[in-house]
Write a protein that holds these residues in place. Structure first.
Motif, PDB file in Angstrom:
ATOM      1  N   SER A  96       0.858  -1.195   0.000  1.00  0.00           N
ATOM      2  CA  SER A  96       0.000   0.000   0.000  1.00  0.00           C
ATOM      3  C   SER A  96       0.889   1.237   0.000  1.00  0.00           C
ATOM      4  CB  SER A  96      -0.885   0.036   1.250  1.00  0.00           C
ATOM      5  OG  SER A  96      -1.689  -1.105   1.318  1.00  0.00           O
ATOM      6  N   ARG A  97       0.300   2.365  -0.370  1.00  0.00           N
ATOM      7  CA  ARG A  97       1.088   3.609  -0.415  1.00  0.00           C
ATOM      8  C   ARG A  97       1.701   3.879   0.953  1.00  0.00           C
ATOM      9  NH1 ARG A  97       1.258   5.643  -5.106  1.00  0.00           N
ATOM     10  NH2 ARG A  97       2.704   7.269  -4.464  1.00  0.00           N
ATOM     11  N   GLY A  98       2.977   4.210   0.963  1.00  0.00           N
ATOM     12  CA  GLY A  98       3.660   4.574   2.206  1.00  0.00           C
ATOM     13  C   GLY A  98       4.201   3.387   2.988  1.00  0.00           C
ATOM     14  N   GLN A  99       3.791   2.169   2.609  1.00  0.00           N
ATOM     15  CA  GLN A  99       4.271   0.988   3.340  1.00  0.00           C
ATOM     16  C   GLN A  99       5.681   0.605   2.892  1.00  0.00           C
ATOM     17  OE1 GLN A  99       1.544  -2.332   2.618  1.00  0.00           O
ATOM     18  NE2 GLN A  99       0.972  -2.333   4.778  1.00  0.00           N
ATOM     19  N   SER A 100       6.439   0.059   3.835  1.00  0.00           N
ATOM     20  CA  SER A 100       7.678  -0.607   3.444  1.00  0.00           C
ATOM     21  C   SER A 100       7.293  -1.968   2.859  1.00  0.00           C
ATOM     22  CB  SER A 100       8.595  -0.790   4.649  1.00  0.00           C
ATOM     23  OG  SER A 100       8.047  -1.780   5.508  1.00  0.00           O
ATOM     24  N   LEU A 101       8.242  -2.604   2.173  1.00  0.00           N
ATOM     25  CA  LEU A 101       7.953  -3.926   1.599  1.00  0.00           C
ATOM     26  C   LEU A 101       7.736  -4.947   2.709  1.00  0.00           C
ATOM     27  CD1 LEU A 101      10.464  -3.979  -1.415  1.00  0.00           C
ATOM     28  CD2 LEU A 101       8.095  -3.139  -1.333  1.00  0.00           C
ATOM     29  N   GLN A 102       8.499  -4.816   3.807  1.00  0.00           N
ATOM     30  CA  GLN A 102       8.318  -5.762   4.914  1.00  0.00           C
ATOM     31  C   GLN A 102       6.936  -5.579   5.547  1.00  0.00           C
ATOM     32  OE1 GLN A 102      10.524  -8.398   5.851  1.00  0.00           O
ATOM     33  NE2 GLN A 102       8.555  -8.954   6.760  1.00  0.00           N
ATOM     34  N   GLN A 103       6.478  -4.331   5.660  1.00  0.00           N
ATOM     35  CA  GLN A 103       5.118  -4.115   6.200  1.00  0.00           C
ATOM     36  C   GLN A 103       4.076  -4.774   5.291  1.00  0.00           C
ATOM     37  OE1 GLN A 103       5.286   0.184   6.436  1.00  0.00           O
ATOM     38  NE2 GLN A 103       5.472   0.163   8.685  1.00  0.00           N
ATOM     39  N   ALA A 104       4.292  -4.641   3.994  1.00  0.00           N
ATOM     40  CA  ALA A 104       3.366  -5.286   3.055  1.00  0.00           C
ATOM     41  C   ALA A 104       3.403  -6.804   3.251  1.00  0.00           C
ATOM     42  CB  ALA A 104       3.748  -4.925   1.615  1.00  0.00           C
ATOM     43  N   ALA A 105       4.591  -7.364   3.358  1.00  0.00           N
ATOM     44  CA  ALA A 105       4.718  -8.813   3.556  1.00  0.00           C
ATOM     45  C   ALA A 105       4.040  -9.218   4.866  1.00  0.00           C
ATOM     46  CB  ALA A 105       6.191  -9.221   3.561  1.00  0.00           C
ATOM     47  N   ASP A 106       4.225  -8.427   5.905  1.00  0.00           N
ATOM     48  CA  ASP A 106       3.610  -8.755   7.206  1.00  0.00           C
ATOM     49  C   ASP A 106       2.086  -8.808   7.091  1.00  0.00           C
ATOM     50  OD1 ASP A 106       6.107  -8.927   8.314  1.00  0.00           O
ATOM     51  OD2 ASP A 106       6.049  -6.937   9.258  1.00  0.00           O
ATOM     52  N   THR A 107       1.524  -7.887   6.320  1.00  0.00           N
ATOM     53  CA  THR A 107       0.071  -7.891   6.105  1.00  0.00           C
ATOM     54  C   THR A 107      -0.357  -9.223   5.484  1.00  0.00           C
ATOM     55  OG1 THR A 107       0.177  -5.523   5.719  1.00  0.00           O
ATOM     56  CG2 THR A 107      -1.829  -6.630   4.992  1.00  0.00           C
ATOM     57  N   TRP A 108       0.427  -9.694   4.511  1.00  0.00           N
ATOM     58  CA  TRP A 108       0.073 -10.962   3.845  1.00  0.00           C
ATOM     59  C   TRP A 108       0.357 -12.179   4.742  1.00  0.00           C
ATOM     60  CZ3 TRP A 108      -1.678  -7.428   0.744  1.00  0.00           C
ATOM     61  CH2 TRP A 108      -2.538  -7.797  -0.276  1.00  0.00           C
ATOM     62  N   HIS A 109       1.409 -12.075   5.540  1.00  0.00           N
ATOM     63  CA  HIS A 109       1.654 -13.179   6.497  1.00  0.00           C
ATOM     64  C   HIS A 109       0.443 -13.335   7.428  1.00  0.00           C
ATOM     65  CE1 HIS A 109       5.677 -14.665   5.749  1.00  0.00           C
ATOM     66  NE2 HIS A 109       6.084 -13.428   5.530  1.00  0.00           N
ATOM     67  N   ALA A 110      -0.110 -12.213   7.859  1.00  0.00           N
ATOM     68  CA  ALA A 110      -1.264 -12.269   8.773  1.00  0.00           C
ATOM     69  C   ALA A 110      -2.480 -12.900   8.082  1.00  0.00           C
ATOM     70  CB  ALA A 110      -1.595 -10.868   9.278  1.00  0.00           C
ATOM     71  N   LYS A 111      -2.602 -12.684   6.768  1.00  0.00           N
ATOM     72  CA  LYS A 111      -3.726 -13.286   6.030  1.00  0.00           C
ATOM     73  C   LYS A 111      -3.563 -14.807   5.948  1.00  0.00           C
ATOM     74  CE  LYS A 111      -4.271  -9.364   2.756  1.00  0.00           C
ATOM     75  NZ  LYS A 111      -5.676  -8.958   2.694  1.00  0.00           N
ATOM     76  N   ALA A 112      -2.296 -15.261   5.825  1.00  0.00           N
ATOM     77  CA  ALA A 112      -2.043 -16.686   5.547  1.00  0.00           C
ATOM     78  C   ALA A 112      -1.906 -17.533   6.805  1.00  0.00           C
ATOM     79  CB  ALA A 112      -0.786 -16.823   4.688  1.00  0.00           C
ATOM     80  N   GLU A 113      -1.324 -16.968   7.853  1.00  0.00           N
ATOM     81  CA  GLU A 113      -1.019 -17.767   9.036  1.00  0.00           C
ATOM     82  C   GLU A 113      -2.271 -18.338   9.680  1.00  0.00           C
ATOM     83  OE1 GLU A 113       3.129 -15.716  10.009  1.00  0.00           O
ATOM     84  OE2 GLU A 113       1.601 -15.454  11.607  1.00  0.00           O
TER      85      GLU A 113
END
Ligand code: URP
Ligand code: ZN
Ligand code: ZN
Ligand code: ZN
Length: 458
Positions: A96-113
């Motif tokens: 998303s705008r303003g996010q770091s790549l790791q923040q973006a990955a963390d968002t997806w980790h939360a969806k998958a875990e």
């Protein structure tokens, strides 16, 4: 020597070989390939194919798009994948705008875990490039996220400058840049033109995104890969004109690979003419193409210029989501389901139709995507030491595709009524039976994040 599980008397199919053997599994890995193996659990595979689990490197699970969210999440989506013989998915995590790549990955980790039943990795879609994000690409590559996606179209598209930066950075650190190639100015002008003429039906989605708009952007991305020396992967390639650009770049020595998807091989622009609003079921980008594009795509698979077949699974319900665009095709959420029937469709229309051999089916749906995206040899291979991600496929099982047969969490399938001979009957992930004879045996949450290694050029 006894094994945790033995798959007995099947015909093993790899990307290169076909042979009769038992497969012995211990501690989640393939521990032996031989004869007369015995184990705690024995799966009889006589008369069936034993293949490395299919790998789908293009999925959109739980993805927000156009004011709604794709219907399959990591639980329902990976269950459907597993029933279709797919044991690993690489999903697109969107920055998303303003996010770091790791923040973006963390968002997806939360969806998958806690949800996935098979293993998963993430490509990082870069939508907001900054100096910090460019530097972070290197960190992400070495942290197991070696592939990125950029869009040349949509509001979150990137400029050619950013595409060049991403290619250069990926090239320097062993990463890979996926591209969604469509010319944004062409697409937005034609959408505006059609809507201003009162042309609002789903067919105008396709007419607003012509093959040459894809070919132009594909050719441009390929040339930027050539100029920078960076590695490019063209996702969801749909048409002859775009394929010609990829071929040209590959012949010129550029590090360019491309995939296509079953929908572009099997469906066509004619589907937008289905009665009522049914054409909306096929609204995806790039759109379905005139039929004459199908033969060149099959030929591209045979020649190796198209290295893999992925699904671009991005399901939206016909009732309640697709109808957001009832009065305006540009508001129809883009995407279609397909995570479950990929292997069976490619077996039917590739192998049974005489277009290619079983080994090529394994290459296109499992081994090649695993290699291109850094999952190999743990995934995509039937070899001692590899993860015991295995599909047992019954080549004689007749199935008529329908929402009542499939496990995708969406109210239609683009393949309703399509008949196939050959269907996955057991799917194992790291040695655990996930699906067997139409029953789910595994619990959501058992799927693990795959920290991927270096992509290979095919
Ligand atoms: O229409 C599509 N393909 N939706 C998913 C997003 C993308 O561009 O791959
Ligand atoms: Zn590095
Ligand atoms: Zn895309
Ligand atoms: Zn996609």
């Amino acid at each position: 020597m006894s094994f945790d599980c033995v798959i007995r008397s099947g015909t093993c199919i790899t990307a290169s070989d076909t042979f009769r053997a038992d497969v012995g599994i211990r501690n989640g890995k393939i521990a032996a390939i031989g004869t007369d193996l015995s184990g705690t659990r024995v799966i009889d595979a006589a008369g069936k194919y034993v293949m490395p689990g299919a790998v789908d490197t293009h999925t959109h699970l739980d993805m927000p798009f156009g004011g709604t969210v794709a219907k399959d999440d990591f639980e329902t989506g990976t269950i459907a994948a597993a029933f279709g013989g797919t044991t690993a998915v690489v999903d697109f995590c969107i920055q998303s705008r303003g996010q770091s790549l790791q923040q973006a990955a963390d968002t997806w980790h939360a969806k998958a875990e806690g949800k996935a039943v098979v293993d998963y990795g993430f490509h990082i879609a870069i939508t907001d490039m900054t100096d910090a994000v460019l530097a972070e690409m290197k960190t992400m590559i070495h942290a197991g996220y070696p592939s990125f996606k950029v869009f040349m179209v949509y509001d979150f598209r990137v400029s050619d400058t950013v595409l060049m930066q991403a290619l250069t950075q990926a090239g320097e650190h062993g990463g890979l840049v996926c591209v969604h190639a469509e010319n944004n100015d062409v697409v937005t002008s034609l959408i505006h033109k059609h809507l201003s003429e009162g042309k609002t039906a789903p067919r105008y989605h396709a007419l607003s995104r012509p093959p040459l708009a894809e070919a132009e952007a594909t050719g441009r991305a390929c040339k930027l890969a050539q100029i920078t020396g960076g590695p490019l992967f063209v996702v969801h390639l749909t048409c002859k004109a775009a394929l010609q650009e990829v071929k040209r770049a590959r012949r010129a020595g550029a590090s360019v690979m491309a995939e296509t998807c079953p929908q572009y091989l099997l469906l066509s622009q004619d589907n937008y003419e289905e009665p009522g609003f049914d054409g909306a079921k096929y609204v995806m980008s790039p759109p379905l193409r005139p039929k004459e594009n199908q033969a060149p795509l099959w030929q591209g698979l045979a020649s190796g210029d198209l290295v893999s077949v992925a699904t671009d699974h991005c399901p939206f319900d016909f009732h309640g989501q697709k109808d957001m665009g009832a009065d305006d095709f540009s508001r129809i959420p883009n995407g279609a389901p397909g995570i479950e029937p990929r292997l069976a469709l490619m077996h039917e229309f590739g192998v049974n139709a005489g277009r290619f051999a079983l080994n090529k089916l394994v290459a296109l749906c499992s081994t090649n995507p695993a290699k291109a995206f850094g999952l190999y040899p743990h995934k995509g291979s039937l070899a001692i030491g590899a993860d015991a991600d295995i599909v047992v496929f019954d080549p004689d099982k007749n199935v008529t595709l329908s929402t009542s047969v499939l496990h995708e969490n969406v109210d239609y399938t683009p393949y309703e009524g399509v008949q196939v001979t050959g269907w996955p009957v057991a799917t194992l992930s790291r040695g655990e039976v996930v699906c067997m004879d139409g029953r789910l045996e595994a619990k959501p949450g058992r799927g693990q994040f795959i920290r991927r290694g270096a992509p290979s050029f095919l």
